[in-house]
Scaffold this motif. Sequence first.
Motif, PDB file in Angstrom:
ATOM      1  N   ASN A  41      80.811  11.847   2.294  1.00  0.00           N
ATOM      2  CA  ASN A  41      82.143  11.265   2.403  1.00  0.00           C
ATOM      3  C   ASN A  41      82.425  10.902   3.856  1.00  0.00           C
ATOM      4  O   ASN A  41      81.643  11.169   4.761  1.00  0.00           O
ATOM      5  CB  ASN A  41      83.200  12.229   1.854  1.00  0.00           C
ATOM      6  N   ARG A  42      83.589  10.294   4.089  1.00  0.00           N
ATOM      7  CA  ARG A  42      83.907   9.786   5.425  1.00  0.00           C
ATOM      8  C   ARG A  42      84.050  10.914   6.444  1.00  0.00           C
ATOM      9  O   ARG A  42      83.633  10.782   7.590  1.00  0.00           O
ATOM     10  CB  ARG A  42      85.204   8.966   5.373  1.00  0.00           C
ATOM     11  N   LEU A  43      84.665  12.033   6.038  1.00  0.00           N
ATOM     12  CA  LEU A  43      84.895  13.140   6.970  1.00  0.00           C
ATOM     13  C   LEU A  43      83.582  13.705   7.497  1.00  0.00           C
ATOM     14  O   LEU A  43      83.407  13.887   8.707  1.00  0.00           O
ATOM     15  CB  LEU A  43      85.717  14.230   6.281  1.00  0.00           C
ATOM     16  N   ILE A  44      82.638  13.961   6.592  1.00  0.00           N
ATOM     17  CA  ILE A  44      81.357  14.528   7.013  1.00  0.00           C
ATOM     18  C   ILE A  44      80.567  13.501   7.826  1.00  0.00           C
ATOM     19  O   ILE A  44      79.880  13.857   8.795  1.00  0.00           O
ATOM     20  CB  ILE A  44      80.559  14.998   5.780  1.00  0.00           C
ATOM     21  N   THR A  45      80.678  12.228   7.457  1.00  0.00           N
ATOM     22  CA  THR A  45      79.977  11.183   8.208  1.00  0.00           C
ATOM     23  C   THR A  45      80.497  11.097   9.641  1.00  0.00           C
ATOM     24  O   THR A  45      79.715  11.023  10.596  1.00  0.00           O
ATOM     25  CB  THR A  45      80.141   9.825   7.508  1.00  0.00           C
ATOM     26  N   ILE A  46      81.831  11.119   9.798  1.00  0.00           N
ATOM     27  CA  ILE A  46      82.415  11.066  11.145  1.00  0.00           C
ATOM     28  C   ILE A  46      82.057  12.321  11.931  1.00  0.00           C
ATOM     29  O   ILE A  46      81.708  12.254  13.123  1.00  0.00           O
ATOM     30  CB  ILE A  46      83.948  10.895  11.050  1.00  0.00           C
ATOM     31  N   GLN A  47      82.124  13.477  11.287  1.00  0.00           N
ATOM     32  CA  GLN A  47      81.785  14.728  11.962  1.00  0.00           C
ATOM     33  C   GLN A  47      80.334  14.711  12.441  1.00  0.00           C
ATOM     34  O   GLN A  47      80.046  15.068  13.597  1.00  0.00           O
ATOM     35  CB  GLN A  47      82.011  15.894  11.006  1.00  0.00           C
ATOM     36  N   THR A  48      79.412  14.278  11.572  1.00  0.00           N
ATOM     37  CA  THR A  48      77.998  14.227  11.944  1.00  0.00           C
ATOM     38  C   THR A  48      77.759  13.232  13.068  1.00  0.00           C
ATOM     39  O   THR A  48      76.987  13.492  14.002  1.00  0.00           O
ATOM     40  CB  THR A  48      77.142  13.864  10.723  1.00  0.00           C
ATOM     41  N   TRP A  49      78.438  12.086  13.004  1.00  0.00           N
ATOM     42  CA  TRP A  49      78.263  11.068  14.046  1.00  0.00           C
ATOM     43  C   TRP A  49      78.764  11.563  15.399  1.00  0.00           C
ATOM     44  O   TRP A  49      78.096  11.362  16.424  1.00  0.00           O
ATOM     45  CB  TRP A  49      79.002   9.797  13.654  1.00  0.00           C
ATOM     46  N   LEU A  50      79.922  12.221  15.417  1.00  0.00           N
ATOM     47  CA  LEU A  50      80.467  12.727  16.677  1.00  0.00           C
ATOM     48  C   LEU A  50      79.558  13.800  17.289  1.00  0.00           C
ATOM     49  O   LEU A  50      79.296  13.794  18.496  1.00  0.00           O
ATOM     50  CB  LEU A  50      81.870  13.296  16.449  1.00  0.00           C
ATOM     51  N   ILE A  51      79.084  14.726  16.455  1.00  0.00           N
ATOM     52  CA  ILE A  51      78.209  15.783  16.971  1.00  0.00           C
ATOM     53  C   ILE A  51      76.902  15.191  17.480  1.00  0.00           C
ATOM     54  O   ILE A  51      76.392  15.580  18.545  1.00  0.00           O
ATOM     55  CB  ILE A  51      77.954  16.837  15.877  1.00  0.00           C
ATOM     56  N   THR A  52      76.347  14.223  16.747  1.00  0.00           N
ATOM     57  CA  THR A  52      75.082  13.608  17.166  1.00  0.00           C
ATOM     58  C   THR A  52      75.242  12.857  18.472  1.00  0.00           C
ATOM     59  O   THR A  52      74.408  12.977  19.391  1.00  0.00           O
ATOM     60  CB  THR A  52      74.576  12.661  16.072  1.00  0.00           C
ATOM     61  N   ARG A  53      76.317  12.079  18.611  1.00  0.00           N
ATOM     62  CA  ARG A  53      76.522  11.312  19.832  1.00  0.00           C
ATOM     63  C   ARG A  53      76.773  12.230  21.029  1.00  0.00           C
ATOM     64  O   ARG A  53      76.256  12.003  22.126  1.00  0.00           O
ATOM     65  CB  ARG A  53      77.710  10.363  19.653  1.00  0.00           C
ATOM     66  N   SER A  54      77.577  13.271  20.821  1.00  0.00           N
ATOM     67  CA  SER A  54      77.862  14.195  21.925  1.00  0.00           C
ATOM     68  C   SER A  54      76.601  14.929  22.361  1.00  0.00           C
ATOM     69  O   SER A  54      76.344  15.089  23.563  1.00  0.00           O
ATOM     70  CB  SER A  54      78.937  15.203  21.500  1.00  0.00           C
ATOM     71  N   THR A  55      75.796  15.367  21.394  1.00  0.00           N
ATOM     72  CA  THR A  55      74.575  16.090  21.730  1.00  0.00           C
ATOM     73  C   THR A  55      73.574  15.190  22.446  1.00  0.00           C
ATOM     74  O   THR A  55      72.940  15.605  23.430  1.00  0.00           O
ATOM     75  CB  THR A  55      73.940  16.674  20.463  1.00  0.00           C
ATOM     76  N   SER A  56      73.421  13.951  21.970  1.00  0.00           N
ATOM     77  CA  SER A  56      72.493  13.027  22.635  1.00  0.00           C
ATOM     78  C   SER A  56      72.950  12.710  24.048  1.00  0.00           C
ATOM     79  O   SER A  56      72.130  12.553  24.964  1.00  0.00           O
ATOM     80  CB  SER A  56      72.363  11.739  21.817  1.00  0.00           C
ATOM     81  N   GLN A  57      74.277  12.629  24.254  1.00  0.00           N
ATOM     82  CA  GLN A  57      74.792  12.391  25.599  1.00  0.00           C
ATOM     83  C   GLN A  57      74.511  13.580  26.514  1.00  0.00           C
ATOM     84  O   GLN A  57      74.181  13.410  27.698  1.00  0.00           O
ATOM     85  CB  GLN A  57      76.292  12.125  25.532  1.00  0.00           C
ATOM     86  N   LEU A  58      74.623  14.788  25.980  1.00  0.00           N
ATOM     87  CA  LEU A  58      74.349  15.980  26.779  1.00  0.00           C
ATOM     88  C   LEU A  58      72.876  16.091  27.155  1.00  0.00           C
ATOM     89  O   LEU A  58      72.542  16.519  28.256  1.00  0.00           O
ATOM     90  CB  LEU A  58      74.776  17.231  26.011  1.00  0.00           C
ATOM     91  N   LEU A  59      71.999  15.706  26.230  1.00  0.00           N
ATOM     92  CA  LEU A  59      70.574  15.906  26.446  1.00  0.00           C
ATOM     93  C   LEU A  59      69.902  14.734  27.138  1.00  0.00           C
ATOM     94  O   LEU A  59      68.688  14.774  27.359  1.00  0.00           O
ATOM     95  CB  LEU A  59      69.883  16.163  25.099  1.00  0.00           C
ATOM     96  N   THR A  60      70.657  13.690  27.483  1.00  0.00           N
ATOM     97  CA  THR A  60      70.049  12.515  28.132  1.00  0.00           C
ATOM     98  C   THR A  60      69.349  12.866  29.441  1.00  0.00           C
ATOM     99  O   THR A  60      68.215  12.421  29.674  1.00  0.00           O
ATOM    100  CB  THR A  60      71.119  11.437  28.365  1.00  0.00           C
ATOM    101  N   PRO A  61      69.961  13.640  30.355  1.00  0.00           N
ATOM    102  CA  PRO A  61      69.265  13.920  31.625  1.00  0.00           C
ATOM    103  C   PRO A  61      68.166  14.969  31.515  1.00  0.00           C
ATOM    104  O   PRO A  61      67.446  15.195  32.488  1.00  0.00           O
ATOM    105  CB  PRO A  61      70.395  14.425  32.530  1.00  0.00           C
ATOM    106  N   LEU A  62      67.987  15.622  30.362  1.00  0.00           N
ATOM    107  CA  LEU A  62      67.010  16.699  30.225  1.00  0.00           C
ATOM    108  C   LEU A  62      65.626  16.158  29.911  1.00  0.00           C
ATOM    109  O   LEU A  62      65.474  15.088  29.307  1.00  0.00           O
ATOM    110  CB  LEU A  62      67.433  17.671  29.120  1.00  0.00           C
ATOM    111  N   ASN A  63      64.619  16.908  30.311  1.00  0.00           N
ATOM    112  CA  ASN A  63      63.255  16.604  29.918  1.00  0.00           C
ATOM    113  C   ASN A  63      63.055  16.922  28.441  1.00  0.00           C
ATOM    114  O   ASN A  63      63.908  17.530  27.792  1.00  0.00           O
ATOM    115  CB  ASN A  63      62.265  17.394  30.772  1.00  0.00           C
TER     116      ASN A  63
END
Length: 227
Positions: A41-63
């Motif tokens: 559903n839309r809620l889980i899709t938005i939740q998953t997208w936000l967590i994925t984007r935030s995590t990828s942004q955090l891990l960008t400078p990491l090896n």
Amino acid sequence: MMMSFFDQFASPSFLGIPLIALAIGLPWILLPTPPSRWVNNRLITIQTWLITRSTSQLLTPLNVGGHKWALLFASLMVFLITINMLGLLPYTFTPTTQLSMNMGLAVPLWLATVIIGMRNQPTAALGHLLPEGTPAALIPVLIIIETISLFIRPLALGVRLTANLTAGHLLIQLIATAVLVLGPMMPTLAVLTAVVLFLLTLLEIAVAMIQAYVFVLLLTLYLQENV
């Protein structure tokens, strides 16, 4: 009736049982769990997208070696955001206003990054204590200063989160009290103060999310130096 403004930061208890465990565990119950089917559903899709984007942004400078921390960082960020946000509701308690809890999160995670650096690349980890090109006369002083700054990091993590949330809650409590006091005497001023209270509440919601992100972001920066 609240006797002190700081009573709101005291850990509540019921029948002698501390309720901080309930305040910590309740946010996880409110989060929807992604099902095993392909279409969500839309809620889980938005939740998953936000967590994925935030995590990828955090891990960008990491090896690549630090990407195995992705699940831990994502869970910690969601955990802190939900606790901070639910703590703004009336008749609730914010566990992250307790320095003991924040230090309990900061110290083990910081220590884990240091241990990983000392195990995987001890030369590079110890090299951070002495900048390249330092004059020989300043080497002992700089090593002492860098060592102190290294051990201050977990304290800065815990105090930053505690101080920001505590200050915001105190300001909201003070302005809300002013609205109640000014209401019968000066209604116009009370309305203006209520507008300020509403804007401050919006600011505190932003602070609750930003401070959780900053807490995890600083941990990723500490990890970056040791992977």
